[in-house]
Scaffold this active site. Structure first.
Site, mmCIF file in Angstrom:
data_model
loop_
_atom_site.group_PDB
_atom_site.id
_atom_site.type_symbol
_atom_site.label_atom_id
_atom_site.label_comp_id
_atom_site.label_asym_id
_atom_site.label_seq_id
_atom_site.Cartn_x
_atom_site.Cartn_y
_atom_site.Cartn_z
ATOM 1 N N ASP A 160 40.974 43.439 34.585
ATOM 2 C CA ASP A 160 41.338 42.787 35.835
ATOM 3 C C ASP A 160 40.525 41.505 35.808
ATOM 4 O OD1 ASP A 160 41.221 41.761 38.479
ATOM 5 O OD2 ASP A 160 41.941 43.693 39.201
ATOM 6 N N HIS A 161 41.184 40.394 35.517
ATOM 7 C CA HIS A 161 40.392 39.194 35.209
ATOM 8 C C HIS A 161 39.565 38.713 36.405
ATOM 9 C CE1 HIS A 161 43.724 36.961 37.028
ATOM 10 N NE2 HIS A 161 42.954 35.885 37.031
ATOM 11 N N HIS A 198 43.691 42.972 41.949
ATOM 12 C CA HIS A 198 42.594 42.066 42.315
ATOM 13 C C HIS A 198 42.023 42.348 43.714
ATOM 14 C CE1 HIS A 198 44.159 40.231 38.812
ATOM 15 N NE2 HIS A 198 45.079 39.485 39.379
HETATM 16 C C1 BG6 Z 1 47.525 37.034 38.093
HETATM 17 C C2 BG6 Z 1 48.853 37.049 38.779
HETATM 18 O O1 BG6 Z 1 47.042 38.329 37.906
HETATM 19 O O2 BG6 Z 1 46.598 36.287 38.851
HETATM 20 C C3 BG6 Z 1 49.354 35.646 39.063
HETATM 21 O O3 BG6 Z 1 49.802 37.735 37.972
HETATM 22 C C4 BG6 Z 1 48.305 34.848 39.780
HETATM 23 O O4 BG6 Z 1 50.557 35.677 39.822
HETATM 24 C C5 BG6 Z 1 46.953 34.935 39.056
HETATM 25 O O5 BG6 Z 1 48.724 33.496 39.829
HETATM 26 C C6 BG6 Z 1 45.871 34.252 39.847
HETATM 27 O O6 BG6 Z 1 44.714 34.200 39.054
HETATM 28 P P1 BG6 Z 1 43.639 33.053 39.234
HETATM 29 O O7 BG6 Z 1 42.545 33.392 38.282
HETATM 30 O O8 BG6 Z 1 44.335 31.751 38.938
HETATM 31 O O9 BG6 Z 1 43.209 33.096 40.664
#
Ligand code: BG6
Length: 496
Positions: free
Chosen positions: A177-178, A240
């Site tokens: 989960d980045h 997230h």
């Molecule tokens: C991803 C989603 O997990 O997270 C995307 O699939 C979203 O739809 C993205 O844009 C947002 O990530 P960050 O790091 O740009 O806030």
């Protein structure tokens, strides 16, 4: 030394994620010495690329990091390509041969990390073949990194999990989960457990409500095909947002280790109230963007985006209220919201503290609410794009009477610090190489998150007639998202 020894096999090596995130992150790790002589990368994908083509792709994906010619050459030498149709078991033999050879050449001690950066319907197949074709050997470590989405509801997630678990131990599975790799998401624990002034107040006695906003200004861009099947609830809330809520709500771990944190996060997620369908209708709001303007730019509606059904009822916005039924959080609403094409990109958390019991300055101040209490203190955690904290305290205006006004203590990382902030993927890759699962999601967390989200999805699916689109691009979502808080006598702290 800090050098990590391993063979990294990337499934989906020609994909967008690999190019945008993985190769640059590997290069950053190489520069810092975490990867050095003893590593090799096998890229696999269906297309027939030569080794040179693959190395050129890797080289071009790290251009923005300005490698010297020598750095570039010594880095890309470690990259090997193997064309592979993941559904064809006999094609794994070539992969096995290459893996064995690289293990010997680079003295990798049998350590292998498999990164599945491709469509989730192949996860089970790949794991199965890695096992049946003896690519997973008894030597060294064998870890699996998987990208989201992990299933599309509880049942599909469980099935996928069983397929993977028949080959890999839970301890060897790293579900990405980045958001957990983001510096300021990791800072939630530092703020809570490193500061007694907050931890001692971190409960229902002193906190009125908690707000989590993950706003995006982008639309669905090129991902209409995926997104129209998914929607904001599954794309952002299931993973997230619930991870952030778990970090905010969990009890203090006895020590800060992956096992202890997982245990506390699971407990927190399990304390989130599972709504009935009716309660879900009342406490969750969905939206879809219409055309609109942001500054000079004009945007089209979601239904006009490429690869989106022109009568789509997929939500691009979700707001909701979660309740956590435990001693710490009894009665404290956690309001969450996320959406595409909102006013600006920003991830923020607001902890809204209760006002003082009595407003002794009421002579000089108009009553704030019917209880005639003072202004609330708010702790804000800025996750992105700016990183930092702020705390509003109430002081008096300069001059005559005791008119209160909020004073903001504000700390933001300098742009210098930001330049050196490791990218989320860089940190997560290094953690997986080290075997540290702190910032990955355990199956039990995924499972519980789906249980929470499935009910909301079902509640919505039982009312397929929706009045979409219902918010203009460039705004902060539909009116109902504001009414959700007003009903409880609150409002969103962040109203750009
Ligand atoms: C991803 C989603 O997990 O997270 C995307 O699939 C979203 O739809 C993205 O844009 C947002 O990530 P960050 O790091 O740009 O806030």
């Amino acid at each position: 030394t800090n050098e990590q020894r391993a063979l990294l096999t990337i499934f989906g090596a020609s994909g967008d994620l690999a190019k945008r995130k993985l190769y640059p992150s590997l290069f950053r790790l190489y520069r810092k010495g975490y990867l050095n002589e003893h590593f090799a990368v096998i890229g696999t994908a269906r297309r027939e690329w030569t080794q040179e083509t693959f190395q050129e792709i890797v080289a071009s994906s790290i251009q923005a990091l300005h490698p010297t010619e020598q750095e570039l050459q010594s880095f890309i030498r470690h990259f090997y390509y193997q064309a592979l149709n993941v559904s064809e078991p006999e094609q794994y033999a070539a992969l096995k041969t290459l893996a064995t050879q690289l293990d010997e050449t680079y003295h990798l001690a049998g350590n292998q990390l498999f990164y599945l950066a491709m469509a989730p319907q192949f996860f089970g197949t790949i794991a199965g073949h890695l096992h049946s074709e003896n690519i997973v050997t008894p030597n060294g470590f064998h870890r699996l990194i998987i990208e989201k989405p992990f299933g599309s509801d509880y049942h599909s997630a469980e099935q996928l999990n069983e397929e993977i678990r028949s080959v890999f131990d839970e301890d060897d599975i790293f579900r990405i989960d980045h958001y957990l790799g983001k510096e300021m998401v990791q800072n939630i624990s530092a703020v809570r457990f490193g500061n007694n002034i907050f931890e001692s107040l971190w409960n229902h006695k002193y906190i009125d409500n908690v707000q989590v906003t993950l706003a995006e200004s982008l639309g669905v861009e090129e991902r209409g095909g995926y997104y129209d099947q998914s929607g904001a609830l599954k794309d952002m809330v299931q993973n997230h947002i619930l991870q952030i809520v778990a970090l905010l709500a969990m009890e203090a771990p006895t020590v800060f280790t992956d096992k202890n944190i997982r245990y506390e996060k699971i407990k927190a997620l399990e304390s989130i109230r599972l709504y009935t369908e009716q309660e879900a209708q009342k406490n969750f709001v969905r939206g879809q963007y219409a055309e609109g303007k942001l500054g000079a730019k004009e945007f089209s509606s979601y239904q006009d985006e490429p690869n989106v059904n022109p009568r789509s009822t997929t939500e691009t916005f979700v707001a909701g209220k979660l309740l956590i039924d435990n001693f710490r959080w009894k009665g404290v609403p956690f309001y969450i919201r996320t959406g595409k094409r909102l006013t600006e990109k920003g991830t923020r958390i607001h902890i809204v503290f209760k006002p003082t019991p009595i407003n002794v300055f009421r002579e000089a101040n108009a009553p704030i609410d019917e209880n005639d209490t003072g202004l609330r203190n708010v702790l804000t955690i800025y996750i992105q794009p700016t990183e930092g904290f702020s705390l509003t305290l109430n002081g008096k205006t300069i001059g005559g009477d005791y008119q209160l006004r909020p004073i903001k203590l504000d700390y933001r990382h300098s742009s210098d610090t930001l330049d050196n902030t490791p990218e989320a993927y860089e940190k997560l890759l290094l953690d997986a190489l080290k075997g540290d699962a702190t910032n990955f999601t355990h199956w039990d967390e995924v499972a519980q998150s789906w249980r929470i989200v499935d009910i909301i999805r079902q509640a919505w699916d039982s009312q397929p007639e929706v009045d979409f689109p219902n918010y203009a691009s460039g705004t902060m979502g539909p009116d109902a998202a504001f009414e959700l808080l007003e009903r409880d006598g609150f409002q969103w702290v962040w109203q750009p």
